[in-house]
Design a protein around this motif. Sequence first.
Motif: not given
Length: 253
Positions: A245-253, A235-242
């Motif tokens: 991925r959510s942080h990787a979806g943001y673009q730096t302006i 569960v902890l690994l799944a949380y960290l991976i998720g």
Amino acid sequence: MTSAGGQPWGWMGVMLPLILAAFLHQSFATVATPTPAQTTAAPHKDPGRPDRGKYNVTNSNNTVCLLAYMGLQLNITYNSTSQNKTVQEVVNIKPNVTLASGSCDADRAVLELKTDANKTVLTFVFTQNTTSSTYHLSEASLMTSVFNLKEGNFSAKNSSLDFLQGTFGYSYMCRMEQTLTVTQNLSINTFQVQLQPFGVSRSAFGAAVECQLDEDDMLIPIIVGAALAGLVLIVLLAYLIGRKRSHAGYQTI
């Protein structure tokens, strides 16, 4: 005959008996017939868990050569001619009214327990293999007259047992309940056993070697704990991976 208003009275002569009959029928129908009380045989009483008794045997030098600390329960089955049925009895050995005696030899040790004012005699015989320095319960017997059988005393014996295996100089320990089947009509339940029939030093138990039942009982919580720890890790690994991925979806302006 007619009423003052000119209505006939004949119908009342017919209806009144019918109403009365219906009322009486309903009244008798609602009175419950008493059911005779049924008697049943008293259920067999479970004596509960037996108390642990401390028993020892001394040799000719007045030195303790056998130690036993355990709870004992007898399961006895016999055919009663007076009752015309098979009877099962469960009897606890009560340490406070039980006397221990016996003998010790190089390869054979006997523990004899007398209770019920010597009406019940339970005997254990332990045999040692001097080559392998191991011992085991090789014989058990019971003789009792506490049931007042018309057929005589109850007795059972088996000289080819292989229970309670231990090593010379070490005590045998088993916290779990065990059932030692002696004969078809006798079995002995043991509770929280620690015994040592050979190699007793200074009237004290040697280091204890636990039975397989205790090891299996300890293994279960270890397996369950390991499974729970693995589940938490997943569960902890799944949380960290998720989260990554959510942080990787943001673009730096």
